[in-house]
Each structure stands twice: as structure tokens, then as C-alpha cells.
Design a protein around this motif. Sequence first.
Motif, mmCIF file in Angstrom:
data_model
loop_
_atom_site.group_PDB
_atom_site.id
_atom_site.type_symbol
_atom_site.label_atom_id
_atom_site.label_comp_id
_atom_site.label_asym_id
_atom_site.label_seq_id
_atom_site.Cartn_x
_atom_site.Cartn_y
_atom_site.Cartn_z
ATOM 1 N N LYS A 96 -2.305 -7.581 -5.644
ATOM 2 C CA LYS A 96 -2.467 -6.710 -6.816
ATOM 3 C C LYS A 96 -4.016 -6.237 -7.089
ATOM 4 O O LYS A 96 -4.363 -5.119 -7.299
ATOM 5 N N ASP A 97 -4.788 -7.114 -6.905
ATOM 6 C CA ASP A 97 -6.331 -6.818 -7.066
ATOM 7 C C ASP A 97 -7.123 -6.708 -6.040
ATOM 8 O O ASP A 97 -8.244 -6.584 -6.144
ATOM 9 N N ARG A 106 2.362 1.519 -3.579
ATOM 10 C CA ARG A 106 1.128 2.009 -4.366
ATOM 11 C C ARG A 106 0.980 3.497 -4.086
ATOM 12 O O ARG A 106 0.441 4.388 -5.006
ATOM 13 N N ARG A 138 0.884 -1.299 -0.064
ATOM 14 C CA ARG A 138 -0.073 -0.045 0.220
ATOM 15 C C ARG A 138 0.601 1.289 0.012
ATOM 16 O O ARG A 138 0.734 2.286 -0.788
ATOM 17 N N PRO A 193 0.495 -1.226 -9.456
ATOM 18 C CA PRO A 193 0.281 -2.362 -8.357
ATOM 19 C C PRO A 193 1.008 -3.278 -8.724
ATOM 20 O O PRO A 193 1.651 -4.067 -7.555
#
Length: 389
Positions: free
Chosen positions: A185-186, A71, A68, A77
Motif C-alpha cells: 500500500k505505502d 492502481r 501496480r 491503493p
Amino acid sequence: MQEQTTTAPNRGMVYGAHLRSTAVVAVQLIAVAAALWLLAWVVGKTWVILLPVALALIVCTVLWPPVRWLRGKGIPPAAAVLLTLLVAVGVLSGLVAAVAPAIVEQSTELAQQATAGVVKVRDWLGGPPLNISEAQLNSAVAAITERLNSSSAQIASGVFTGVGAATSALVTVFTAVVVTFFLLKDGPRFIPWLRHAVGNPAAPHVAEVLERVWSTLGGFIRTQALVSLVDAVLIGAGLVILGVPLAYALAIITFIGGFVPIVGAFVAGGLAVLIALVSNGPVEALIVLAIILAVQQLEGNVLQPWLQAKSMKLHAVIVLLAVTLGASTFGVIGAFLAVPVAAAAAVLIRYYDEQVGARAGENPPPEQPQQPEQAEDDEVSRTSAPSGP
């Protein structure tokens, strides 16, 4: 006006009403038990899939904060997750690289000391107060050898079973790493997608429960890491003071073993006592054993129940029963996953109790977190609604 007469219930009627109520409750209990048995059967059949996912979720609670942060710095990501995974693998490889040379360097010396230790034990058994004769010792050794020879088939099959288990473990680890990558990632898209897929009125409840479970799992990992670090530091310091070989390696093994309740501490402690016995003698081995038992008592009776009760709001008895059930059902992995699973179940039960209390008028329902798209819809509704006079 016709006069109505009421007949007072007799004992037979009361017994019948109680019997009917008991029968209804019994049928409901049987239905719930059958549903739980079916759920356990499904979990057992899909364990090869559920295990990597469960391990990946636990790993994600550790790796998500750095992902996090990366990002937030504008890193894509996929690149943020890949960089975090590489750093994590590098840290684990560094630990192995730090432990392996010391073990290889001192393995020959430890083997020689182990042989000498066996001779000492044999001499001690032959002396007072036991005074076991050489013939009795040879007979015991011969009996053990015969037992091993007669069990050669079982040992061979166990070796092949171990090879299969090792292969399955490698597949599980690889799958868990891949699942971890995609979850990191997602992951932020999962809750909005789930809300859309489930739909109202269940969507807010599912999202809230999942967020609470995620927070609880993160607390479990942080707690377990802190407890394992305390164990490793205290036991490692005792081994260094006593001059036990491989003290730093044993401290690292103790830290890693702390993530496997009961079994990890037992194996790491037994290994430390064994090395102290063959290298420093029985007196210092007993001192090491006393240190390990004292640290384990501090962990089991103070640190772990207190910290886990604060982070996961679980009573120490629930933790103990969960670990026992998990270990007896799924072995070491079950012991490791028992506490987070019990914590997740406790989160679900507490949330259900909150909703029941809200419907019964006992307490107000907790505010549901509003998703961005839901907030936008509400804003559109407010702006498009006609204004009052």
C-alpha cells in the motif's frame, strides 16, 4: 651547504615495518569480525521481527505487479492491495482444496497397502539372500520399542516444542501478511521518504542499492517458480504414467517444496517414492526414484545454476554455499532465505566495487536515478538562474 647522509634500511627495520603493517591489518580484521559478530547477535535477537519482514518483502515482489496494474486502473491503493491479497489467498486455498480430497479419499487404501508393504518387507528380510530369522526380527522390533519407550520424555517434550513452533509459525505468517499489506500500500512512498531521511550524499546510493535489490529479489522468485514448475511437471508426468496414487497432489507438493532448497525436494521426492512403494511395489518405486533423481540432477546442475546465474548473477558455488550456511544456521527458513540474502549482499558488493572503481578513475560512476522532487528543484534552479550575456 651541509651534506645529508641517508642510512640504508637494514633487515631489522624492514621486519619492523612489516610487523607494524601486519599488526594494523590484524587489528582491523579483529574490529571487522567483532562488528560482524555483533550484527549476527542483533539479527538473532530481532529474528522474530526480521523474519516476517523478509518474508513480506519476498511476497511483495510477486504481488506488486498486479497491485501496480490495479492502481494504474484508478483503484485506490488499499482496495488494490486487499483485492490482490484475497486473490492470492484464494489461489492457495484452491490448491489445498484440490489436494485434500484426493488424500482423504485414498488415505485408507494407502494405509492398507502400507501394512501389506511392511509384511512384504518382513518376508523379504526373512528370505534369501539375507535369511534373517524370525527371532532376530522380533529382537530388532523389541529393541526399537524399548528405545522408543525410554525416549518417551524426549518425544513428549518434542511434541510440546512442535506445538510452540506451530504457534510461532502462525504468528509469523499473520505478521508477514500485515506487513505485506502495508508495504504494497505505502511502498512507493518509501524511497522518497528514505532519501529525505538519509540526506545527501548517502541518499542516492541507498536508493540505488535498494532498487537493485528489489529487482534481484523479483528475479529470484520468478526463477524459483520456473524451476519448481519444471520439477512438478516432469515428476508429475512420470507419476501419472506409472499410475501412482495421488500423482496430481504429489506434483503440487513438489512445486511448493521447490521453494525450499534441498529440504523441499528431498521431502517431496521421498513422499513420492514411499507412496509408489506401498501402492505399486518396489520395481515402480525404483523407477520413481530414478525419475526424481534425474529431474533433480537436471535442476541442480542445469536449470537452477543457469537461471539463477542469469537472474541474480550468482555463481552456482555461491548458491550452494549460501544454502548450506543458511540451512545449518536457521534451518529450513534459512535455506529458503539464503539465496535472496546472498543475492542482496552481492548487489551491495558490486555497487561498492563500482563506486571504488569510479573514485580510482577506472570507470565512470553509474548515473543515479533522479527523483521527481529533485528534478523539480533542478528545473527551478535553471529557470531562476541569471542568463549569460
